[in-house]
Write a protein that holds these residues in place. Structure first.
Motif, PDB file in Angstrom:
ATOM      1  N   ASP A  87      20.304  25.884 -23.521  1.00  0.00           N
ATOM      2  CA  ASP A  87      19.271  25.252 -22.709  1.00  0.00           C
ATOM      3  C   ASP A  87      19.723  23.832 -22.417  1.00  0.00           C
ATOM      4  O   ASP A  87      20.109  23.101 -23.329  1.00  0.00           O
ATOM      5  CB  ASP A  87      17.943  25.242 -23.483  1.00  0.00           C
ATOM      6  N   VAL A  88      19.709  23.456 -21.150  1.00  0.00           N
ATOM      7  CA  VAL A  88      20.068  22.097 -20.754  1.00  0.00           C
ATOM      8  C   VAL A  88      18.769  21.348 -20.494  1.00  0.00           C
ATOM      9  O   VAL A  88      18.016  21.705 -19.587  1.00  0.00           O
ATOM     10  CB  VAL A  88      20.971  22.086 -19.499  1.00  0.00           C
ATOM     11  N   ILE A  89      18.498  20.337 -21.294  1.00  0.00           N
ATOM     12  CA  ILE A  89      17.299  19.516 -21.154  1.00  0.00           C
ATOM     13  C   ILE A  89      17.669  18.295 -20.328  1.00  0.00           C
ATOM     14  O   ILE A  89      18.617  17.582 -20.658  1.00  0.00           O
ATOM     15  CB  ILE A  89      16.759  19.068 -22.538  1.00  0.00           C
ATOM     16  N   GLY A  90      16.951  18.067 -19.245  1.00  0.00           N
ATOM     17  CA  GLY A  90      17.233  16.936 -18.369  1.00  0.00           C
ATOM     18  C   GLY A  90      16.075  15.957 -18.338  1.00  0.00           C
ATOM     19  O   GLY A  90      14.914  16.337 -18.477  1.00  0.00           O
ATOM     20  N   LEU A  91      16.396  14.708 -18.168  1.00  0.00           N
ATOM     21  CA  LEU A  91      15.398  13.654 -18.049  1.00  0.00           C
ATOM     22  C   LEU A  91      15.681  12.900 -16.767  1.00  0.00           C
ATOM     23  O   LEU A  91      16.746  12.289 -16.622  1.00  0.00           O
ATOM     24  CB  LEU A  91      15.465  12.717 -19.262  1.00  0.00           C
ATOM     25  N   GLY A  92      14.755  13.004 -15.801  1.00  0.00           N
ATOM     26  CA  GLY A  92      14.924  12.322 -14.527  1.00  0.00           C
ATOM     27  C   GLY A  92      14.269  10.951 -14.576  1.00  0.00           C
ATOM     28  O   GLY A  92      13.251  10.752 -15.228  1.00  0.00           O
ATOM     29  N   PHE A  93      14.868   9.999 -13.887  1.00  0.00           N
ATOM     30  CA  PHE A  93      14.315   8.647 -13.871  1.00  0.00           C
ATOM     31  C   PHE A  93      14.631   7.992 -12.534  1.00  0.00           C
ATOM     32  O   PHE A  93      15.588   8.347 -11.862  1.00  0.00           O
ATOM     33  CB  PHE A  93      14.860   7.814 -15.038  1.00  0.00           C
ATOM     34  N   GLY A  94      13.795   7.054 -12.145  1.00  0.00           N
ATOM     35  CA  GLY A  94      13.992   6.314 -10.910  1.00  0.00           C
ATOM     36  C   GLY A  94      14.277   4.851 -11.214  1.00  0.00           C
ATOM     37  O   GLY A  94      13.693   4.270 -12.113  1.00  0.00           O
ATOM     38  N   VAL A  95      15.196   4.270 -10.442  1.00  0.00           N
ATOM     39  CA  VAL A  95      15.559   2.874 -10.640  1.00  0.00           C
ATOM     40  C   VAL A  95      15.460   2.160  -9.291  1.00  0.00           C
ATOM     41  O   VAL A  95      16.444   2.047  -8.570  1.00  0.00           O
ATOM     42  CB  VAL A  95      16.982   2.739 -11.227  1.00  0.00           C
ATOM     43  N   GLY A  96      14.265   1.737  -8.939  1.00  0.00           N
ATOM     44  CA  GLY A  96      14.032   0.961  -7.726  1.00  0.00           C
ATOM     45  C   GLY A  96      14.777   1.478  -6.520  1.00  0.00           C
ATOM     46  O   GLY A  96      14.698   2.641  -6.151  1.00  0.00           O
ATOM     47  N   MET A  97      15.536   0.602  -5.870  1.00  0.00           N
ATOM     48  CA  MET A  97      16.269   0.926  -4.644  1.00  0.00           C
ATOM     49  C   MET A  97      17.497   1.801  -4.900  1.00  0.00           C
ATOM     50  O   MET A  97      18.075   2.342  -3.975  1.00  0.00           O
ATOM     51  CB  MET A  97      16.721  -0.367  -3.946  1.00  0.00           C
ATOM     52  N   LEU A  98      17.902   1.934  -6.158  1.00  0.00           N
ATOM     53  CA  LEU A  98      19.084   2.734  -6.467  1.00  0.00           C
ATOM     54  C   LEU A  98      18.807   4.235  -6.411  1.00  0.00           C
ATOM     55  O   LEU A  98      19.722   5.037  -6.392  1.00  0.00           O
ATOM     56  CB  LEU A  98      19.626   2.373  -7.849  1.00  0.00           C
ATOM     57  N   GLY A  99      17.535   4.616  -6.421  1.00  0.00           N
ATOM     58  CA  GLY A  99      17.183   6.037  -6.346  1.00  0.00           C
ATOM     59  C   GLY A  99      16.940   6.630  -7.715  1.00  0.00           C
ATOM     60  O   GLY A  99      16.607   5.929  -8.668  1.00  0.00           O
ATOM     61  N   THR A 100      17.135   7.947  -7.800  1.00  0.00           N
ATOM     62  CA  THR A 100      16.861   8.655  -9.057  1.00  0.00           C
ATOM     63  C   THR A 100      18.151   9.151  -9.684  1.00  0.00           C
ATOM     64  O   THR A 100      19.158   9.322  -9.015  1.00  0.00           O
ATOM     65  CB  THR A 100      15.933   9.865  -8.817  1.00  0.00           C
ATOM     66  N   GLY A 101      18.078   9.391 -10.950  1.00  0.00           N
ATOM     67  CA  GLY A 101      19.214   9.932 -11.686  1.00  0.00           C
ATOM     68  C   GLY A 101      18.705  10.888 -12.742  1.00  0.00           C
ATOM     69  O   GLY A 101      17.513  10.985 -12.982  1.00  0.00           O
ATOM     70  N   THR A 102      19.616  11.594 -13.371  1.00  0.00           N
ATOM     71  CA  THR A 102      19.245  12.537 -14.414  1.00  0.00           C
ATOM     72  C   THR A 102      20.227  12.428 -15.569  1.00  0.00           C
ATOM     73  O   THR A 102      21.432  12.351 -15.360  1.00  0.00           O
ATOM     74  CB  THR A 102      19.284  13.990 -13.878  1.00  0.00           C
ATOM     75  N   ALA A 103      19.677  12.405 -16.769  1.00  0.00           N
ATOM     76  CA  ALA A 103      20.488  12.492 -17.979  1.00  0.00           C
ATOM     77  C   ALA A 103      20.215  13.853 -18.591  1.00  0.00           C
ATOM     78  O   ALA A 103      19.070  14.306 -18.599  1.00  0.00           O
ATOM     79  CB  ALA A 103      20.116  11.371 -18.949  1.00  0.00           C
ATOM     80  N   GLY A 104      21.242  14.513 -19.083  1.00  0.00           N
ATOM     81  CA  GLY A 104      21.052  15.857 -19.616  1.00  0.00           C
ATOM     82  C   GLY A 104      21.708  16.061 -20.957  1.00  0.00           C
ATOM     83  O   GLY A 104      22.726  15.439 -21.257  1.00  0.00           O
ATOM     84  N   TRP A 105      21.092  16.922 -21.775  1.00  0.00           N
ATOM     85  CA  TRP A 105      21.615  17.300 -23.073  1.00  0.00           C
ATOM     86  C   TRP A 105      21.636  18.817 -23.159  1.00  0.00           C
ATOM     87  O   TRP A 105      20.659  19.461 -22.821  1.00  0.00           O
ATOM     88  CB  TRP A 105      20.736  16.751 -24.202  1.00  0.00           C
ATOM     89  N   THR A 106      22.726  19.339 -23.632  1.00  0.00           N
ATOM     90  CA  THR A 106      22.847  20.784 -23.780  1.00  0.00           C
ATOM     91  C   THR A 106      22.635  21.158 -25.240  1.00  0.00           C
ATOM     92  O   THR A 106      23.256  20.572 -26.126  1.00  0.00           O
ATOM     93  CB  THR A 106      24.240  21.261 -23.322  1.00  0.00           C
ATOM     94  N   THR A 107      21.763  22.133 -25.474  1.00  0.00           N
ATOM     95  CA  THR A 107      21.516  22.593 -26.841  1.00  0.00           C
ATOM     96  C   THR A 107      22.680  23.470 -27.300  1.00  0.00           C
ATOM     97  O   THR A 107      23.445  23.980 -26.480  1.00  0.00           O
ATOM     98  CB  THR A 107      20.215  23.410 -26.919  1.00  0.00           C
ATOM     99  N   LYS A 108      22.801  23.651 -28.604  1.00  0.00           N
ATOM    100  CA  LYS A 108      23.791  24.594 -29.131  1.00  0.00           C
ATOM    101  C   LYS A 108      23.397  25.993 -28.654  1.00  0.00           C
ATOM    102  O   LYS A 108      22.221  26.343 -28.644  1.00  0.00           O
ATOM    103  CB  LYS A 108      23.805  24.559 -30.647  1.00  0.00           C
ATOM    104  N   SER A 109      24.386  26.779 -28.283  1.00  0.00           N
ATOM    105  CA  SER A 109      24.077  28.111 -27.755  1.00  0.00           C
ATOM    106  C   SER A 109      23.706  29.063 -28.884  1.00  0.00           C
ATOM    107  O   SER A 109      24.194  28.958 -30.005  1.00  0.00           O
ATOM    108  CB  SER A 109      25.257  28.661 -26.958  1.00  0.00           C
ATOM    109  N   THR A 110      22.805  29.987 -28.539  1.00  0.00           N
ATOM    110  CA  THR A 110      22.465  31.063 -29.462  1.00  0.00           C
ATOM    111  C   THR A 110      23.290  32.277 -29.070  1.00  0.00           C
ATOM    112  O   THR A 110      23.592  32.486 -27.895  1.00  0.00           O
ATOM    113  CB  THR A 110      20.962  31.395 -29.417  1.00  0.00           C
ATOM    114  N   GLU A 111      23.648  33.060 -30.047  1.00  0.00           N
ATOM    115  CA  GLU A 111      24.501  34.225 -29.831  1.00  0.00           C
ATOM    116  C   GLU A 111      23.674  35.487 -30.003  1.00  0.00           C
ATOM    117  O   GLU A 111      22.869  35.583 -30.912  1.00  0.00           O
ATOM    118  CB  GLU A 111      25.617  34.179 -30.873  1.00  0.00           C
ATOM    119  N   GLU A 112      23.888  36.450 -29.105  1.00  0.00           N
ATOM    120  CA  GLU A 112      23.117  37.687 -29.158  1.00  0.00           C
ATOM    121  C   GLU A 112      24.002  38.868 -28.769  1.00  0.00           C
ATOM    122  O   GLU A 112      24.822  38.753 -27.860  1.00  0.00           O
ATOM    123  CB  GLU A 112      21.932  37.577 -28.195  1.00  0.00           C
TER     124      GLU A 112
END
Length: 130
Positions: A87-112
């Motif tokens: 699962d990739v968890i993303g956090l979106g944020f806005g910085v005034g005139m620069l627009g928006t960006g996203t930071a993301g973290w990937t969880t450890k994968s589960t095996e099935e």
């Protein structure tokens, strides 16, 4: 070369399913050609969650079978698919005139492991008749 679509729902996931496109023949063991996530793959508003899935054939068992008609050489497979789901968890944020960006973290994968089987295929030169 026969191609089969298998559907299943990975454990510990919400709102998604998986379609595996698998090919095989008399000479070639089953192989995952494509992995498709169905349902809501990504959901978010400021905070987002997106699934990523990789799938591989783990074990294969080739078995003789009886095909319809006068086929003397037929084969079917039982095989296990190993999937890795993260699962990739993303956090979106806005910085005034620069627009928006996203930071993301990937969880450890589960095996099935999931078990599947193919239809019986007649191994006639230049054609495969299910």
């Amino acid at each position: 070369m026969p191609v089969i679509k298998y559907r299943f729902k990975p454990r510990r996931t919400l709102w998604i399913g998986v379609e595996l496109i698998v090919s095989y023949s008399c000479e070639i063991d089953p192989k995952v050609e494509r992995v498709r996530i169905t349902g809501i793959k990504q959901f978010g508003f400021i905070l987002s969650s997106e699934y990523e899935i990789d799938a591989f054939v783990d074990t294969v068992r080739r078995m003789p079978c009886k095909a319809s008609g006068e086929c003397q050489d037929a084969v079917m497979y039982e095989f296990t698919i190993k999937t890795f789901t993260s699962d990739v968890i993303g956090l979106g944020f806005g910085v005034g005139m620069l627009g928006t960006g996203t930071a993301g973290w990937t969880t450890k994968s589960t095996e099935e492991l999931s078990h599947f089987g193919t239809a019986c295929v007649c191994c006639v030169e230049d054609s495969w008749v299910p």
